[in-house]
Scaffold this motif. Sequence first.
Motif, PDB file in Angstrom:
ATOM      1  N   LEU A  70     -90.081 108.978  31.243  1.00  0.00           N
ATOM      2  CA  LEU A  70     -90.809 108.684  32.478  1.00  0.00           C
ATOM      3  C   LEU A  70     -92.255 109.124  32.377  1.00  0.00           C
ATOM      4  O   LEU A  70     -93.185 108.391  32.722  1.00  0.00           O
ATOM      5  N   VAL A  71     -92.440 110.326  31.828  1.00  0.00           N
ATOM      6  CA  VAL A  71     -93.785 110.872  31.706  1.00  0.00           C
ATOM      7  C   VAL A  71     -94.623 109.986  30.795  1.00  0.00           C
ATOM      8  O   VAL A  71     -95.774 109.672  31.064  1.00  0.00           O
ATOM      9  N   LEU A  72     -93.961 109.526  29.714  1.00  0.00           N
ATOM     10  CA  LEU A  72     -94.685 108.689  28.775  1.00  0.00           C
ATOM     11  C   LEU A  72     -95.108 107.385  29.441  1.00  0.00           C
ATOM     12  O   LEU A  72     -96.227 106.914  29.271  1.00  0.00           O
ATOM     13  N   TYR A  73     -94.188 106.823  30.246  1.00  0.00           N
ATOM     14  CA  TYR A  73     -94.528 105.557  30.875  1.00  0.00           C
ATOM     15  C   TYR A  73     -95.453 105.726  32.065  1.00  0.00           C
ATOM     16  O   TYR A  73     -96.026 104.750  32.537  1.00  0.00           O
ATOM     17  N   SER A  74     -95.587 106.960  32.552  1.00  0.00           N
ATOM     18  CA  SER A  74     -96.541 107.172  33.635  1.00  0.00           C
ATOM     19  C   SER A  74     -97.944 106.861  33.153  1.00  0.00           C
ATOM     20  O   SER A  74     -98.840 106.568  33.942  1.00  0.00           O
ATOM     21  N   SER A  75     -98.145 106.913  31.830  1.00  0.00           N
ATOM     22  CA  SER A  75     -99.467 106.612  31.302  1.00  0.00           C
ATOM     23  C   SER A  75     -99.794 105.132  31.423  1.00  0.00           C
ATOM     24  O   SER A  75    -100.923 104.733  31.183  1.00  0.00           O
ATOM     25  N   LEU A  76     -98.803 104.304  31.821  1.00  0.00           N
ATOM     26  CA  LEU A  76     -99.067 102.884  32.058  1.00  0.00           C
ATOM     27  C   LEU A  76    -100.201 102.700  33.053  1.00  0.00           C
ATOM     28  O   LEU A  76    -101.015 101.786  32.919  1.00  0.00           O
ATOM     29  N   ALA A  77    -100.234 103.586  34.050  1.00  0.00           N
ATOM     30  CA  ALA A  77    -101.224 103.439  35.115  1.00  0.00           C
ATOM     31  C   ALA A  77    -102.635 103.670  34.606  1.00  0.00           C
ATOM     32  O   ALA A  77    -103.590 103.156  35.172  1.00  0.00           O
ATOM     33  N   PHE A 116    -108.547 111.904  29.953  1.00  0.00           N
ATOM     34  CA  PHE A 116    -107.653 113.054  29.739  1.00  0.00           C
ATOM     35  C   PHE A 116    -106.216 112.747  30.140  1.00  0.00           C
ATOM     36  O   PHE A 116    -105.305 113.467  29.759  1.00  0.00           O
ATOM     37  N   LEU A 117    -106.043 111.689  30.947  1.00  0.00           N
ATOM     38  CA  LEU A 117    -104.716 111.475  31.527  1.00  0.00           C
ATOM     39  C   LEU A 117    -103.646 111.110  30.495  1.00  0.00           C
ATOM     40  O   LEU A 117    -102.565 111.694  30.518  1.00  0.00           O
ATOM     41  N   PRO A 118    -103.906 110.174  29.561  1.00  0.00           N
ATOM     42  CA  PRO A 118    -102.887 109.914  28.537  1.00  0.00           C
ATOM     43  C   PRO A 118    -102.616 111.143  27.695  1.00  0.00           C
ATOM     44  O   PRO A 118    -101.477 111.389  27.264  1.00  0.00           O
ATOM     45  N   PHE A 119    -103.663 111.925  27.493  1.00  0.00           N
ATOM     46  CA  PHE A 119    -103.541 113.151  26.722  1.00  0.00           C
ATOM     47  C   PHE A 119    -102.566 114.110  27.399  1.00  0.00           C
ATOM     48  O   PHE A 119    -101.653 114.667  26.769  1.00  0.00           O
ATOM     49  N   ILE A 120    -102.747 114.242  28.726  1.00  0.00           N
ATOM     50  CA  ILE A 120    -101.865 115.129  29.485  1.00  0.00           C
ATOM     51  C   ILE A 120    -100.442 114.558  29.518  1.00  0.00           C
ATOM     52  O   ILE A 120     -99.460 115.297  29.404  1.00  0.00           O
ATOM     53  N   ALA A 121    -100.355 113.222  29.640  1.00  0.00           N
ATOM     54  CA  ALA A 121     -99.028 112.590  29.632  1.00  0.00           C
ATOM     55  C   ALA A 121     -98.320 112.869  28.316  1.00  0.00           C
ATOM     56  O   ALA A 121     -97.122 113.173  28.292  1.00  0.00           O
ATOM     57  N   ALA A 122     -99.070 112.796  27.205  1.00  0.00           N
ATOM     58  CA  ALA A 122     -98.463 113.057  25.891  1.00  0.00           C
ATOM     59  C   ALA A 122     -97.975 114.489  25.815  1.00  0.00           C
ATOM     60  O   ALA A 122     -96.877 114.776  25.326  1.00  0.00           O
ATOM     61  N   LEU A 123     -98.794 115.431  26.333  1.00  0.00           N
ATOM     62  CA  LEU A 123     -98.380 116.841  26.313  1.00  0.00           C
ATOM     63  C   LEU A 123     -97.132 117.053  27.160  1.00  0.00           C
ATOM     64  O   LEU A 123     -96.210 117.770  26.757  1.00  0.00           O
ATOM     65  N   ALA A 124     -97.098 116.418  28.339  1.00  0.00           N
ATOM     66  CA  ALA A 124     -95.933 116.564  29.216  1.00  0.00           C
ATOM     67  C   ALA A 124     -94.698 115.964  28.568  1.00  0.00           C
ATOM     68  O   ALA A 124     -93.586 116.488  28.695  1.00  0.00           O
ATOM     69  N   ALA A 125     -94.900 114.852  27.824  1.00  0.00           N
ATOM     70  CA  ALA A 125     -93.763 114.251  27.125  1.00  0.00           C
ATOM     71  C   ALA A 125     -93.214 115.204  26.080  1.00  0.00           C
ATOM     72  O   ALA A 125     -91.998 115.336  25.915  1.00  0.00           O
ATOM     73  N   VAL A 126     -94.124 115.888  25.392  1.00  0.00           N
ATOM     74  CA  VAL A 126     -93.677 116.869  24.399  1.00  0.00           C
ATOM     75  C   VAL A 126     -92.885 117.983  25.073  1.00  0.00           C
ATOM     76  O   VAL A 126     -91.835 118.417  24.587  1.00  0.00           O
ATOM     77  N   TYR A 169     -93.891 103.272  21.490  1.00  0.00           N
ATOM     78  CA  TYR A 169     -94.865 103.212  22.570  1.00  0.00           C
ATOM     79  C   TYR A 169     -95.879 104.344  22.452  1.00  0.00           C
ATOM     80  O   TYR A 169     -97.064 104.159  22.745  1.00  0.00           O
ATOM     81  N   ALA A 170     -95.409 105.514  22.022  1.00  0.00           N
ATOM     82  CA  ALA A 170     -96.333 106.648  21.870  1.00  0.00           C
ATOM     83  C   ALA A 170     -97.420 106.308  20.860  1.00  0.00           C
ATOM     84  O   ALA A 170     -98.607 106.563  21.094  1.00  0.00           O
ATOM     85  N   LEU A 171     -97.013 105.683  19.746  1.00  0.00           N
ATOM     86  CA  LEU A 171     -98.003 105.272  18.739  1.00  0.00           C
ATOM     87  C   LEU A 171     -98.943 104.231  19.336  1.00  0.00           C
ATOM     88  O   LEU A 171    -100.162 104.273  19.118  1.00  0.00           O
ATOM     89  N   PHE A 172     -98.376 103.307  20.126  1.00  0.00           N
ATOM     90  CA  PHE A 172     -99.184 102.268  20.775  1.00  0.00           C
ATOM     91  C   PHE A 172    -100.217 102.897  21.693  1.00  0.00           C
ATOM     92  O   PHE A 172    -101.400 102.564  21.654  1.00  0.00           O
ATOM     93  N   LEU A 173     -99.746 103.862  22.512  1.00  0.00           N
ATOM     94  CA  LEU A 173    -100.636 104.536  23.470  1.00  0.00           C
ATOM     95  C   LEU A 173    -101.790 105.206  22.748  1.00  0.00           C
ATOM     96  O   LEU A 173    -102.959 105.045  23.101  1.00  0.00           O
TER      97      LEU A 173
END
Lengths: 363, 160, 175
Positions: A110-117, A135-145, A267-271
């Motif tokens: 979910l966190v990863l896909y939140s970066s869709l926005a 910074f937002l995709p960056f934070i999403a990636a950290l939250a996914a981790v 998707y993470a690689l895509f992002l």
Amino acid sequence: MALANSTWEQHWRALLGISAETAQGVVAAGAILVILFGVIIPAVGVVSYLFRKLGADLQARVGPNQAGAAGFLQGLADLLKLLQKQKMKSEVTSAESQREGSFWYFGHTLVLYSSLAVLPLGSVFLFVNTDMSAFLPFIAALAAVLATLFSGVARGGVASFLGVFRVSAQAVAGAVPALFALLCAGLGAGGFRWEAMAKAQGFYPWSWRVFVNPFELLAFLVFFASGMVLLSIPPFSSAHPSSDLRGGVLSGVFGRRFAWLSFSRTYALFLWSLISVVMFLGAWNLPGFLDGAPERERWVFVLELIVVLSKTVSLMLLAGWIERASPRLRTDHVTDLVWWVFMPAALVALIGTALWERLWGGP
Amino acid sequence: MKDGLWSTSIAKVLDWARSNSLWYVSTGAGCCADEALQTFGCRYDLERFGSILKTDPAQADLLIVSGLVTQKSKEALKALYDRMIAPKYVMALGSCANCGGAFARSGAYCVVAGVDQVVPVDVYVPGCPPRPEAIMNGIIKLQEKIQGNAIERQRPRFEA
Amino acid sequence: MKTSVLSTTRVYFSSISAGVRSLVQACSSILPYLWSATELRKEVTEQYPDPVSSRTPDELPSRTRGLLENDIQRCTGCKECEEVCPVKCIKVENEPGEDPGKTWVAVFDIDHASCIFCGLCVEVCAPQSLIHTREYEGAALALPQLVTSFGRGRVTDEQREKWDIMRRSQEAENL
């Protein structure tokens, strides 16, 4: 909120044919669905097919060719098969901890896909267009981790628990240089708004940030590589193996969870490729002679999307090429590499970019 | 009637998906394992059928038992099979896996006379060891079985 | 070994450049498999059910020991193969046939499930009716399907009576 005053809403109302009376949320939901099913899933599907064929070709074999023409439907067959898998009764973990695991696993995706926005797919696709967008995709990636980490803890077992240590050590190591490289991009572009980053570049390669400023080339390399470390993308994926006997956070994941996992890893690689492209490789800019075109013409947006997606897919294929050519690094080697090489390089890039901008930078 | 048509076509698609994505784990002993490894490799490339080698039984659909199963390794094979998640299939490769081969017939005490005494087997491949093509023939036979149109083919008899 | 700031720095940068060089080398070494005019470009895969890119049984070496086949017309039912088989996978049963001097091979079953393809039975076969074909496609969904029967089948009582009548009439003619 930036949602209110942006132009995305008018564009999307025109694109989807939604009248002005309809609520903003409906437009946003429609837009996200279009992006997910029209852009993300096809792109990720095509790239994973290309990865399989590339891997086969590099080993002088054929690769999947039975499902559909030239095996193009192989991904679909795998997905449908994984969805048919039954549940497993596990003796190791209790029902409670399994529920917890599912929760964190769900959180992970979910966190990863939140970066869709915040995906910068083009000038109209920007929903959340703030001064801190980058910074937002960056934070999403950290939250996914973080969610991956907790799902590993919740799954129980020694392998998952040790995997948690590896994932967290590697994520911390990858995040710091990536952050410094992100600062470089912001310094060069004069802001962390996606639009600012795009406007600082042009269509032609010589106007891309990486070629304008040599320190930003260094920053791009560090950003892309440490992003792969942060998200455990091969060849830096030894913290995160899903199919190895060595075990890890996600070993023993099967069925629909495995389908989601495989999808979200691609998707993470895509992002990460996408935000690298937008920050350093010319974003979605079109050639100058198209500037006169009416801004809201639909095909301009489509062209922007094609430009940014083709660069992204090329970058992903480059990553796939490196993955298939080089052995997977051990976790401690990865963290050593990051702290000893990427980190100083990121600092040099940051200082260098600052000086460059001060001396030869814009107005 | 329409519901029936829909459900059969959906079931067909699902069967097609399962048969074209047989991820496998392999237990190997002896010469059958050599031939099996050849089959997994570049020259005979099982990935053409969508089959990938998985080392985690939870992610696998097909258990390829190549070679002899002893009384001691019986337990491990059973555990491996139990760890796999339904729908799952088993392929017995070669005479030893089929029915104990040369060892069981000469009365070896330590040999299990056939994998089907430990786990249910879906497809038997004859050979000692079977050629890679024979193994792929077994995969195709299994695909036909999953898709529900396996034809019981008997070798032609010589007329009297 | 002397260590100084300079030498340490040199080692640091040389190891970085070695890493980069090895990465570039690795990436370029697999390129010929994608684009090149040489043999490397070609795939080595034999796509099995397709007879063009894979070898058919006829193209296998002549001494390949594939599935067994028995020409029951020439088989004398001598049971040599049954005797010599190390796994006892051949089952032969004889009956008196049409001609009292000749045996009728009623049952000739080869269990390919346990056959180890050693070729001993073919070697001892005096009339050379039992041969190894080059055929290998024999996968089956159940063990009994792997048994191949070549026998002529049991002789029914009616058939035996018919033969008796025929033989008697022949004898009468000869007399």
